[in-house]
Design an enzyme around this catalytic site. Structure first.
Site, PDB file in Angstrom:
ATOM      1  N   ASP A   1     -16.780  -6.059   5.396  1.00 44.21           N
ATOM      2  CA  ASP A   1     -15.654  -6.319   4.496  1.00 44.21           C
ATOM      3  C   ASP A   1     -14.911  -7.593   4.885  1.00 44.21           C
ATOM      4  OD1 ASP A   1     -16.022  -4.176   2.847  1.00 44.21           O
ATOM      5  OD2 ASP A   1     -14.420  -2.942   3.675  1.00 44.21           O
TER       6      ASP A   1
ATOM      7  N   ASP B   1     -21.764   3.086  -1.512  1.00 45.53           N
ATOM      8  CA  ASP B   1     -20.815   2.991  -0.408  1.00 45.53           C
ATOM      9  C   ASP B   1     -20.723   4.305   0.353  1.00 45.53           C
ATOM     10  OD1 ASP B   1     -18.890   1.799   1.182  1.00 45.53           O
ATOM     11  OD2 ASP B   1     -17.725   1.032  -0.499  1.00 45.53           O
TER      12      ASP B   1
HETATM   13  C1  GLA Z   1     -15.327  -0.142   0.993  1.00 52.12           C
HETATM   14  C2  GLA Z   1     -16.247  -1.299   0.742  1.00 52.12           C
HETATM   15  C3  GLA Z   1     -15.536  -2.347  -0.097  1.00 52.12           C
HETATM   16  C4  GLA Z   1     -15.090  -1.718  -1.393  1.00 52.12           C
HETATM   17  C5  GLA Z   1     -14.225  -0.514  -1.104  1.00 52.12           C
HETATM   18  C6  GLA Z   1     -13.894   0.246  -2.373  1.00 52.12           C
HETATM   19  O1  GLA Z   1     -14.260  -0.508   1.813  1.00 52.12           O
HETATM   20  O2  GLA Z   1     -16.693  -1.845   1.953  1.00 52.12           O
HETATM   21  O3  GLA Z   1     -16.396  -3.436  -0.348  1.00 52.12           O
HETATM   22  O4  GLA Z   1     -16.206  -1.369  -2.163  1.00 52.12           O
HETATM   23  O5  GLA Z   1     -14.859   0.392  -0.226  1.00 52.12           O
HETATM   24  O6  GLA Z   1     -13.098   1.333  -2.135  1.00 52.12           O
END
Ligand code: GLA
Length: 710
Positions: A532, A470
């Protein structure tokens, strides 16, 4: 047919069955662009009409650079369009390149330090141009594949003089299209609303998409399509341009006063200043240009084939992706060893194959305000450590995946306390935080080494099957565009090392969803978290938009909670499943009670995902319809034997008219059964189409499956 032909008069023709790209050395010694488009024999140069108010090139009475399409245009000699190259030499910024030499290679020479498309079955033309006054040489690389409607371009710039020069605009490619009426298509967005396709007429002047955020970004994905203004999903000439790069970029289209259309793609010139010392070489990222005569759908098929064959890590090519349960929307930061083991049981109860432990597992990470950079298990909640936990999960017959955000550091972390100078910052300014965190300075080799060591300590246990990588903020206080590029080189070096050491771990790229969803990252990681946004209706436009460039092979989707956590919408479990059904990687992110409520449906969907896993790889994806209230997709398996038609109607209404959709790309002569019932001819399905159910509810989603029977 030779892939590259060079005539005695120095006309260079790159040609396969689908495309031709041609250029020649003009009588003045300039590298003149002749053509890019459908496959034709060597095209002839265009006439050079003289106009008022233009400037002659040197003493050539028939040539004004303002209209001559050049392969690597500069400013300062009569071309007043945007330059592909601009630099400041010892005492001025006037550059002009003339042909020096060329060579043709049977391979694609490696691009050191950055990802680039793979070159099997290719020829590469390298034309060297020189500016003998400024003592700079450029090697223009052009690669053509035997069976793809794609050209790869990049540039190497050499200082062959004795004084440094300062590079400002170093685009990877310049491409002039013939004058005409064109539309542009690009993808804009933000967090949880990525990949909104916008189509606008190409204006006179300059249209630019770019990023100066340190990531390729969700604001503008690095992709621009230019199409004949009448082009549809199935007809019309379309040109697509993207970059194999994940940082600050710029792609622009400019229509000059006489109708010339110039595309530029490369590093964002904004704030870019790179000192090139004598004998040094600077390599640009790679740009890719694709062409199709068959509309935007045809262009997508070209990209999908090419990305699968030449970008994605070979190890995962056509490798079915495991179904997974991700802890994020199931538990957020509320994760402990016991909860993970419990969720693993719940996951295997519905047939899921992999448990992914998302954020929250490391040193004191109970919310997003701390601990990034401290990649060891939190002893209070994960006392046995990650490898031992992974082993336990794997003993239950599941694979184990783990979340990292390796490029970041929280000010409240041991790493920051020990090395505050490792975070991006500039003297005299308080660092700006994003999601309470700072970016590590990956232009520093010691930082890269440290990150590698931390990941290696966990991955070397051999217990990790998958990593979600990420990256959750845009960069600030970087200091300069050159530093932003050095950051990318540091990141790519780190990824190279990790992929070499751990070729069997499946990596998924994520940046708050799609904030860095590009071919650079996908060169290392076979799949990505597109967004997301997990509400099915919210996700439709995102998948639809992303599909213009990206094959479903790289997409990961999961069934999230309802009401949805991003937009509050309530939707059926069926709609939530079907919005992601074409993705190669499918899963769920629900907690135990939520899973219990939908246990039967989820068991069925997980089973369906396993059985169809191969069909979502190498498939043909068609956007049959996408407007206001309706989205319809067709996914045809690689072998053509199974056709999935997924339909969504967003809002219901009384007494709706009949619905029908025509399918694409089927075998005209074959017969297909619909949901193991009625039999239709391929020609009927394509020309008359199939009738669709009249919806009786909002957010109605339907899946039809056709099997080829003869
Ligand atoms: C980001 C990612 C999510 C999750 C969060 C965790 O927002 O896109 O899918 O993994 O971080 O903090």
């Amino acid at each position: 047919m030779e892939l590259i032909d060079v005539s005695d008069e120095l006309t260079f023709t790159l040609r396969n069955a689908a495309i031709t790209y041609a250029m020649r050395v003009s009588t003045e010694g300039l590298l003149e662009q002749l053509y890019f488009g459908a496959s034709i024999n060597a095209p002839s140069p265009q006439p050079r009409p003289l106009r008022h108010c233009t400037v002659m090139f040197e003493d050539s009475p028939t040539l004004t650079l303002n209209e001559l399409p050049q392969e690597y245009p500069t400013q300062g000699r009569g071309d007043f369009g945007s330059p592909a190259f601009h630099a400041v030499g010892a005492d001025n910024s006037v550059f002009s390149f003339l042909y020096k030499s060329h060579r043709v290679e049977d391979v694609k020479p490696m691009l050191d330090g950055m990802p680039s498309s793979r070159g099997n079955g290719v020829k590469t033309l390298i034309v060297t141009l020189v500016d003998a006054v400024q003592h700079v040489e450029v090697d223009l690389h052009y690669t053509i594949w035997a069976n793809q409607a794609v050209i790869a371009r990049r540039v190497e710039i050499r200082n062959v003089g004795s004084t440094p020069i300062s590079l400002r605009h170093v685009h990877s490619s310049a491409l002039d299209l013939p004058p005409g009426d064109y539309d542009l298509q690009h993808f804009h967005g933000t967090w949880a609303r990525e990949f909104n396709a916008e189509r606008v007429p190409l204006p006179t002047g300059r249209f630019i998409i770019e990023s100066a955020r340190g990531t390729s970004s969700n604001a503008h994905n690095p992709y621009l399509a230019v199409m004949e203004s009448g082009a549809t999903e199935t007809e019309g000439d379309c040109f697509g341009t993207t970059l194999v790069y994940s940082g600050n970029f710029a792609i622009s289209a400019e229509r000059g006063e006489f109708g010339r259309v110039r595309l530029l793609a490369g590093l964002n010139p904004f704030d870019f200043d790179w000192t090139l010392k004598p004998d040094e070489t600077f390599a640009t990222p790679e740009a890719l240009h694709a062409f199709s005569r068959k509309g935007l759908g045809g262009l997508s098929h070209v990209w999908h084939d090419s990305i699968r064959a030449h970008i994605l890590p070979e190890r995962f090519h056509n490798a079915p992706r495991p179904t997974y349960l991700n802890t994020w929307e199931a538990a957020y930061f509320d994760v402990t060893e016991d909860k993970v083991l419990e969720l693993a049981d719940v996951a295997s109860g519905i047939g899921v194959e992999m448990l992914v432990l998302d954020d929250g597992w490391f040193m004191g990470r109970t919310d997003d305000r701390r601990a990034l950079g401290d990649w060891t298990a939190d002893p209070d909640r994960f006392a046995m450590g990650i490898p031992a936990l992974a082993e336990k999960v794997r003993a239950k017959g599941l694979k184990f995946g783990l979340w990292f955000e390796p490029e970041m550091v929280s000010p409240d972390s041991d790493l920051y306390r020990a090395h505050p100078d490792w975070a991006m910052s500039v003297p005299g300014r308080t660092p700006s935080l994003g999601r309470h965190q700072m970016t590590l300075d990956l232009s520093k080799p010691e930082v890269v080494d440290h990150i590698y060591g931390q990941l290696d300590a966990i991955l070397s246990s051999g217990q990790i099957d998958y990593v979600k990588w990420d990256m959750n903020r845009n960069m600030t206080e970087v200091g300069s565009g050159a530093k932003a590029h050095r950051y990318m080189l540091g990141l790519y070096g780190l990824l190279d090392r990790l992929m070499t050491a751990y070729p069997d771990i499946l990596f998924e790229t994520c940046a708050s969803g799609g904030n860095r969803f590009d071919l650079g990252m996908l060169s290392y990681m076979a799949q990505g978290w597109v967004s997301d946004m997990c509400d099915p209706i919210g996700r439709l436009s995102i998948i639809n938009g992303a599909s213009h460039l990206f094959p479903t092979d790289v997409m990961a989707s999961y069934i999230g909670p309802s009401p949805n956590h991003q937009n509050g919408r309530v939707s059926s479990i069926r709609a939530r499943f079907l919005a992601g059904v074409v993705s190669a990687a499918r899963g769920v992110s629900l907690n135990g009670p939520e899973i219990a409520v939908h246990k039967d449906a989820l068991t069925k969907y997980v089973q369906f995902s396993k059985v169809t896993a191969r069909d979502m790889l190498g498939a043909r994806f068609d956007r049959l319809r996408h407007h206001g209230n309706e989205t319809i997709w067709q996914q045809t398996s690689r072998d053509g034997s199974t056709v999935y038609v997924i339909t969504f109607q967003i809002l219901n209404a009384p007494n709706l008219p009949l619905r029908r959709v025509r399918l694409r790309g089927l075998d005209q002569a074959a017969r297909y059964t619909l949901d193991a019932g009625a039999i239709y001819g391929g020609d009927t399905l394509m020309h008359r189409g199939i009738a669709l159910t009249i919806p009786t509810e909002d957010f109605a989603a339907e899946l039809l499956i056709l099997k080829k029977v003869s």
